[in-house]
Design a protein around this motif. Structure first.
Motif, PDB file in Angstrom:
ATOM      1  N   ASP A 159      19.751 -10.240  72.849  1.00  0.00           N
ATOM      2  CA  ASP A 159      20.531 -11.193  74.132  1.00  0.00           C
ATOM      3  C   ASP A 159      21.357 -10.457  74.773  1.00  0.00           C
ATOM      4  O   ASP A 159      21.179 -11.078  75.990  1.00  0.00           O
ATOM      5  CB  ASP A 159      21.188 -12.120  73.022  1.00  0.00           C
ATOM      6  CG  ASP A 159      20.222 -13.122  72.107  1.00  0.00           C
ATOM      7  OD1 ASP A 159      19.049 -13.192  72.438  1.00  0.00           O
ATOM      8  OD2 ASP A 159      20.732 -13.641  71.162  1.00  0.00           O
ATOM      9  N   LEU A 160      22.249  -9.576  74.343  1.00  0.00           N
ATOM     10  CA  LEU A 160      23.067  -9.001  75.332  1.00  0.00           C
ATOM     11  C   LEU A 160      22.447  -8.224  76.443  1.00  0.00           C
ATOM     12  O   LEU A 160      22.718  -8.340  77.668  1.00  0.00           O
ATOM     13  CB  LEU A 160      23.964  -7.827  74.530  1.00  0.00           C
ATOM     14  CG  LEU A 160      24.939  -7.306  75.273  1.00  0.00           C
ATOM     15  CD1 LEU A 160      26.036  -8.049  76.187  1.00  0.00           C
ATOM     16  CD2 LEU A 160      25.711  -6.127  74.541  1.00  0.00           C
ATOM     17  N   PRO A 174      13.122  -5.354  67.085  1.00  0.00           N
ATOM     18  CA  PRO A 174      14.695  -5.279  67.275  1.00  0.00           C
ATOM     19  C   PRO A 174      15.108  -4.780  68.511  1.00  0.00           C
ATOM     20  O   PRO A 174      16.281  -5.066  69.024  1.00  0.00           O
ATOM     21  CB  PRO A 174      14.950  -4.327  66.300  1.00  0.00           C
ATOM     22  CG  PRO A 174      14.081  -4.371  65.020  1.00  0.00           C
ATOM     23  CD  PRO A 174      12.666  -4.568  65.941  1.00  0.00           C
ATOM     24  N   ILE A 175      14.307  -3.945  69.532  1.00  0.00           N
ATOM     25  CA  ILE A 175      14.682  -3.604  70.499  1.00  0.00           C
ATOM     26  C   ILE A 175      13.703  -3.993  71.642  1.00  0.00           C
ATOM     27  O   ILE A 175      13.336  -3.326  72.729  1.00  0.00           O
ATOM     28  CB  ILE A 175      14.693  -1.778  70.542  1.00  0.00           C
ATOM     29  CG1 ILE A 175      13.416  -1.414  70.252  1.00  0.00           C
ATOM     30  CG2 ILE A 175      15.884  -1.322  69.684  1.00  0.00           C
ATOM     31  CD1 ILE A 175      13.270   0.021  70.447  1.00  0.00           C
ATOM     32  N   ALA A 176      13.273  -5.138  71.478  1.00  0.00           N
ATOM     33  CA  ALA A 176      12.267  -5.750  72.627  1.00  0.00           C
ATOM     34  C   ALA A 176      12.967  -5.900  73.794  1.00  0.00           C
ATOM     35  O   ALA A 176      12.063  -5.709  75.043  1.00  0.00           O
ATOM     36  CB  ALA A 176      11.707  -7.009  71.966  1.00  0.00           C
ATOM     37  N   ALA A 177      14.099  -6.035  74.125  1.00  0.00           N
ATOM     38  CA  ALA A 177      14.627  -6.113  75.276  1.00  0.00           C
ATOM     39  C   ALA A 177      14.602  -4.905  76.156  1.00  0.00           C
ATOM     40  O   ALA A 177      14.853  -4.978  77.267  1.00  0.00           O
ATOM     41  CB  ALA A 177      16.112  -6.759  75.190  1.00  0.00           C
ATOM     42  N   HIS A 232      30.148 -14.432  80.393  1.00  0.00           N
ATOM     43  CA  HIS A 232      30.509 -13.696  81.363  1.00  0.00           C
ATOM     44  C   HIS A 232      31.122 -12.372  80.975  1.00  0.00           C
ATOM     45  O   HIS A 232      31.721 -11.723  81.900  1.00  0.00           O
ATOM     46  CB  HIS A 232      31.775 -14.746  81.737  1.00  0.00           C
ATOM     47  CG  HIS A 232      31.554 -15.998  82.478  1.00  0.00           C
ATOM     48  ND1 HIS A 232      30.731 -16.318  83.698  1.00  0.00           N
ATOM     49  CD2 HIS A 232      31.475 -17.235  81.721  1.00  0.00           C
ATOM     50  CE1 HIS A 232      30.371 -17.379  83.710  1.00  0.00           C
ATOM     51  NE2 HIS A 232      30.989 -18.233  82.752  1.00  0.00           N
ATOM     52  N   ASP A 233      31.268 -12.179  79.767  1.00  0.00           N
ATOM     53  CA  ASP A 233      31.986 -10.794  79.319  1.00  0.00           C
ATOM     54  C   ASP A 233      30.882  -9.931  78.919  1.00  0.00           C
ATOM     55  O   ASP A 233      31.060  -9.099  78.154  1.00  0.00           O
ATOM     56  CB  ASP A 233      32.935 -11.179  78.073  1.00  0.00           C
ATOM     57  CG  ASP A 233      34.025 -12.012  78.482  1.00  0.00           C
ATOM     58  OD1 ASP A 233      34.482 -11.643  79.696  1.00  0.00           O
ATOM     59  OD2 ASP A 233      34.458 -12.595  77.346  1.00  0.00           O
ATOM     60  N   ASN A 234      29.585 -10.253  79.327  1.00  0.00           N
ATOM     61  CA  ASN A 234      28.475  -9.319  78.764  1.00  0.00           C
ATOM     62  C   ASN A 234      28.804  -7.789  79.079  1.00  0.00           C
ATOM     63  O   ASN A 234      28.300  -6.866  78.541  1.00  0.00           O
ATOM     64  CB  ASN A 234      27.069  -9.613  79.313  1.00  0.00           C
ATOM     65  CG  ASN A 234      27.100  -9.795  80.741  1.00  0.00           C
ATOM     66  OD1 ASN A 234      28.002  -9.637  81.557  1.00  0.00           O
ATOM     67  ND2 ASN A 234      25.997 -10.495  81.295  1.00  0.00           N
ATOM     68  N   ASN A 278      26.959 -14.392  69.816  1.00  0.00           N
ATOM     69  CA  ASN A 278      27.032 -15.799  70.299  1.00  0.00           C
ATOM     70  C   ASN A 278      27.017 -15.724  71.979  1.00  0.00           C
ATOM     71  O   ASN A 278      27.338 -16.538  72.489  1.00  0.00           O
ATOM     72  CB  ASN A 278      28.153 -16.306  69.741  1.00  0.00           C
ATOM     73  CG  ASN A 278      28.080 -16.662  68.366  1.00  0.00           C
ATOM     74  OD1 ASN A 278      27.742 -17.803  68.215  1.00  0.00           O
ATOM     75  ND2 ASN A 278      28.577 -15.795  67.511  1.00  0.00           N
ATOM     76  N   ILE A 279      26.702 -14.699  72.410  1.00  0.00           N
ATOM     77  CA  ILE A 279      26.687 -14.616  73.962  1.00  0.00           C
ATOM     78  C   ILE A 279      25.747 -15.484  74.374  1.00  0.00           C
ATOM     79  O   ILE A 279      25.881 -15.998  75.610  1.00  0.00           O
ATOM     80  CB  ILE A 279      26.235 -12.925  74.387  1.00  0.00           C
ATOM     81  CG1 ILE A 279      26.573 -12.857  75.686  1.00  0.00           C
ATOM     82  CG2 ILE A 279      24.659 -12.843  74.186  1.00  0.00           C
ATOM     83  CD1 ILE A 279      26.699 -11.434  76.145  1.00  0.00           C
TER      84      ILE A 279
END
Length: 928
Positions: free
Chosen positions: A355-356, A426-429, A215-217, A205-206
């Protein structure tokens, strides 16, 4: 006064209730328990981060075990009281400042806090505080107060997870196994109390409707980092394989045993040295009379002959430089924990990871004020661990190899460098172009500022991440069909990475890192990562070249300004025509002729962005020979123009030099491979090879492959003829000779072949025994090889002299069964008589006479006449007749054949074979 006030605060919290057996059954909180907690919180906030006196005193009094944990467990009805106790616990478990004092004492106190929290019911009570915020998150009614509470709890989990380090003395002692067991037990507790599920939900939900978690990433990133710290991705992957029993416990115990053994050996060696030094102080000095009457000064015990002329203790000048060793990982010992981590990672990759990581990468690119270098290191380490897990998961198991029969790739997808698939999706980032550019740019900046920052940890983290990223691209190209989506994306990324072949490009940067590697400040694993990357890049480049023409950016030489001629304008027009031909938009867009054209202005450093293209023609409409001919013609014209311009500008002394620009050229793997022939690179490769027993099998393979490219592909084996390297080679060969192992057979074969070739050259070139003291340049290596080749040719010629002569009726070389008639070097210089008749009449070159003479063909040389056995007998008789004459060979040749078919050189060779000597005149001596 402050410590007295602190003591009063801690005493006023309350007292625990115990039964007759001493077991705790409750807690009687003091009248001012809530206020005392707030006061204790103020003390901790004002605690000096360098000395942490309040922290040490509270831990020494065991306030956490006696008061804080009982308050959390038995006072759950008072929510504010529990929250204040949790806040105090968060401050007490904060990570240690690296610059603070008594670090290892603080570490011991923190392990005590972790044990107290793990062995109590603190975690379940703390998790129960999140019931309300999680319900509001599900109903999309999340408030700021809910976010602050979640942030507080997550910080507590982060702090306790961060307690993982212990000193070398604790590793050697029995407490090491206790610490590892406590670490695993705390992880099990987090899984059992659904803390891991809560962390995954928050990560997912980040980027949702609730923007608070954004803000907590960094906090979430640290939690994942400490969960994975010390673990091995390969062991976690293998935990779910059939018939696989994790040897984590044995591995950890073996590591601990090896550490203990090393420490014991060091202690024994140190004690022996101390004993020698202590007893040597009481030894005497005496003279010993030898049988020849000479006297020898001795120290020590007179009855011991081995104590003659003891070497003095050398005073060490300056600080000793030690090799920086890798920190051994101590993975979990239990199969259950590895299986739980396996499922946790799969859930993390199914949602939340991209997302993270994208949110943090965006903050780093924007240079957010909260981002520090330590945060970037953690970011790289988490990406490296997760990518390595994904790599090993597909490396050990075969993915779905079914061909994607969907519509052919559209231009929209061809321009996309984000992975969309089962392996890298799954690791596209971690695998997109932005991530590659971020890692490379930050890596280069850290390397340039290394003399100031000395931040080698950053280099290590960036190198480990880039290594697994390149390995992941290589795995995709190996496992999946070439026409599927993920290999297409992988090739596009590789094209962009390899495009910049200037000093600012990634490939040249990796070579610079290997050249400047410092064994005293960087760990051995860092060099292993660099070697693996260079090996993979060279192989990937070779594979890319097989698919079509690869254009890269190269740095051009600087030259003076000049006015271009009309020829250069024509060449520019031809270049434009060539660019039009190479433009993929003019080619067919069908599957039979797929054209990939990607622009990489971010990677290239040239100012001219219009020429920064990578053109890869898999099935071009124009054939490759036509393209090569066109390119050769253009290069020829350009060279002509450059020569003309240089001749015109040589007289112009007022020309200003232009800065070096980047040109687009055809890529050659051989040019990149030639960069490996560097003294620093070779020295570091051989240094790493010296640890072949501790290296992985793949690392040893990469080293041998790179050394073979230098010795065989580049023919520069004399570069390895250096004394410091030969000692390493000798140690390896000596060890394997006494105790051979098949695992190192490739190393032994390579070194054996190298040393044998070197000794053969030294036999004929004794000066090489001196040359081994110095590093040799490429030019010197070529000279050594050329001299050895000339010697071998001479040796072969001498051997061929004894093979016999061919018969008189057989032509030389007419068949394999015929005997070859040897020729001397004098024959190569030509016959004594002229091959061409040059008339001396006047008017020879005038008018029609010249044309008439040109039409007359003069035979160059007649076929050599083979001497038969009968002629040999005649030669012996004629030799007795003319041996005293200075023109002996010529007279013999004329007597044998007045027509001149037998030359004096042939006579000289035959006389030499017969063992007869002849007085040679000066010309014949030179020909000989």
């Amino acid at each position: 006064m402050e410590m007295q006030g602190l003591a009063g605060i801690c005493v006023g919290l309350g007292t625990p209730e115990e039964d007759d057996n001493g077991n705790r059954i409750g807690y009687n909180k003091g009248a001012n328990c809530s206020d005392n907690l707030k006061d204790l919180l103020r003390f901790l906030r004002r605690d000096d981060p360098q000395t942490r006196g309040v922290f040490k005193q509270v831990c020494k009094w065991n306030t956490v075990g006696k008061d804080l944990i009982p308050i959390i467990q038995y006072c759950q009805d008072d929510r504010n009281l529990v929250l204040n106790a949790v806040k105090v616990l968060v401050f007490l478990t904060m990570p240690i400042e690296p610059s603070s004092s008594d670090i290892w004492l603080q570490v011991e106190y923190l392990w005590g806090l972790k044990a107290a929290i793990t062995l109590s019911d603190t975690i379940p009570v703390v998790v129960s505080l999140l019931e309300g915020p999680l319900e509001n998150l599900d109903r999309e009614a999340f408030t700021e107060d809910d976010w602050k509470l979640v942030q507080l709890v997550l910080t507590l989990f982060r702090n306790v997870l961060a307690i993982h380090d212990f000193s070398m003395l604790q590793k050697v002692g029995e407490s090491a196994s206790q610490f590892l067991s406590l670490r695993d037990r705390f992880l099990e507790l987090l899984f059992h109390e659904n803390v891991m599920d809560i962390i995954l939900v928050i990560a997912q939900n980040i980027k949702g409707s609730c923007s608070y978690f954004l803000h907590d990433n960094l906090l979430l990133l640290e939690i994942f980092h400490y969960i994975f710290l010390g673990q091995e991705p390969e062991l976690i992957v293998n935990a779910r394989l059939k018939d696989f029993k994790v040897c984590g416990s044995s591995t950890s115990l073996d590591i601990l045993k090896s550490i203990m053994k090393e420490e014991k050996q060091k202690k024994m060696k140190l004690s022996r040295q101390r004993n020698v030094v202590r007893h040597s102080q009481f030894s005497g000095t005496f003279t010993r009379l030898a049988m020849d009457g000479s006297k020898t000064v001795c120290k020590g015990n007179p009855s011991s002959a081995s104590q003659i002329l003891l070497k003095p203790h050398k005073a060490q000048k300056g600080p000793s430089k030690k090799i920086l060793w890798d920190h051994e990982r101590l993975p979990s010992m239990k199969d259950d924990i590895l299986e739980l981590l396996h499922d946790f990672l799969n859930q993390f990759l199914s949602g939340g990871y991209n997302d993270l990581m994208e949110s943090i990468r965006e903050d780093i690119e924007k240079e957010h004020h909260a981002i520090q270098n330590s945060d970037i290191v953690v970011f790289f380490q988490v990406a490296q661990f997760v990518t390595s897990f994904q790599y090993h998961k597909y490396f050990t198991s075969k993915p779905n190899m079914e061909k994607d029969n969907s519509q052919a790739f559209s231009d929209e997808y061809a321009d996309n460098t984000s992975f969309k698939g089962g392996i890298c999706g799954p690791i596209a980032a971690s695998m997109n172009e932005s991530m590659f550019l971020l890692v490379i740019s930050r890596w280069q900046n850290a390397f340039e500022g290394l003399k100031v920052t000395h931040d080698y940890k950053f280099l290590s983290a960036a190198g480990a991440l880039m290594r697994i990223m390149i390995r992941m691209l290589d795995l995709v190209l190996k496992l999946l069909p070439g026409d599927s989506k993920e290999p297409l994306t992988a090739r596009i990324l590789l094209y962009k990475l390899f495009y910049d072949q200037t000093d600012q490009g990634m490939t040249q940067f990796l070579l610079s890192l290997i050249k400047s590697f410092d064994t005293h400040k960087q760990t051995k694993s860092d060099l292993s990562d660099l070697v693996e990357m260079i090996h993979l890049i060279a192989r990937l480049m070779e594979n890319l070249q097989t698919r079509g023409t690869l254009r890269v950016s190269k740095k051009s030489r600087s030259r003076k300004k000049k006015i271009l001629s009309d020829k250069k304008e024509n060449v520019n027009e031809q270049c434009d025509a060539e660019a039009t031909i190479e433009d993929p938009t003019s080619l067919s867009n069908s599957e039979q002729s797929t054209v990939l054209k990607k622009k990489s202005p971010e990677i290239a450093t040239s100012g001219d962005e219009e020429n920064m293209n990578v053109d890869v023609l898999e099935k071009p409409e124009i054939s490759v020979p036509e393209m090569e001919n066109l390119g050769n013609n253009l290069q020829t014209e350009k060279k002509k123009i450059d020569i003309d311009d240089l001749s015109r500008s040589s007289d112009d002394s007022s020309g200003d030099e232009q800065p070096a620009a980047n040109n687009e050229v055809d890529f050659k793997v051989s040019t990149f491979i030639s960069s490996l022939a560097n003294h620093s690179i070779i020295q570091n490769l051989c240094w790493l090879l010296g640890f072949y027993k501790n290296n992985s099998v793949s690392t040893n393979h990469y080293i041998v492959c790179m050394l073979q490219r230098i010795t065989d592909d580049l023919d520069l084996s004399p570069m390895l003829y250096q004394l410091s390297l030969l000692t390493t080679f000798y140690d390896i060969l000596e060890e394997q000779k006494s105790c051979p192992c098949k695992e190192y057979a490739n190393i032994v074969d390579f070194l054996t072949s190298l040393v044998r070739r070197m000794l053969r050259k030294m036999k004929n070139q004794p000066l090489l025994f001196v040359e081994v003291l110095f590093w040799k340049s490429r030019k010197e290596c070529h000279y050594i090889n050329a001299e050895y080749m000339l010697h071998e040719l001479g040796h072969l010629k001498k051997e061929s002299a004894g093979w016999g002569n061919a018969s008189a009726n057989e032509d030389i070389g007419s068949s394999h069964g015929k005997i070859w008639a040897p020729r001397s070097i004098a024959d190569a210089l030509g016959e004594d008589e002229a091959d061409v008749v040059i008339p001396h009449e006047p008017g020879y070159q005038s008018g029609g006479d010249a044309a008439e003479h040109e039409s007359v063909s003069v035979p160059r040389r007649k076929r050599r006449f083979v001497l038969t056995e009968e002629m040999e007998m005649k030669i012996k008789d004629l030799y007795e007749k003319f041996k005293d004459d200075e023109n002996c060979s010529r007279l013999i040749a004329e007597s044998l054949d007045p027509d001149g078919q037998v030359s004096p050189a042939q006579v000289i060779n035959k006389l030499k074979q017969l063992g007869l000597k002849v007085a040679l005149k000066e010309k014949e001596a030179l020909c000989w």
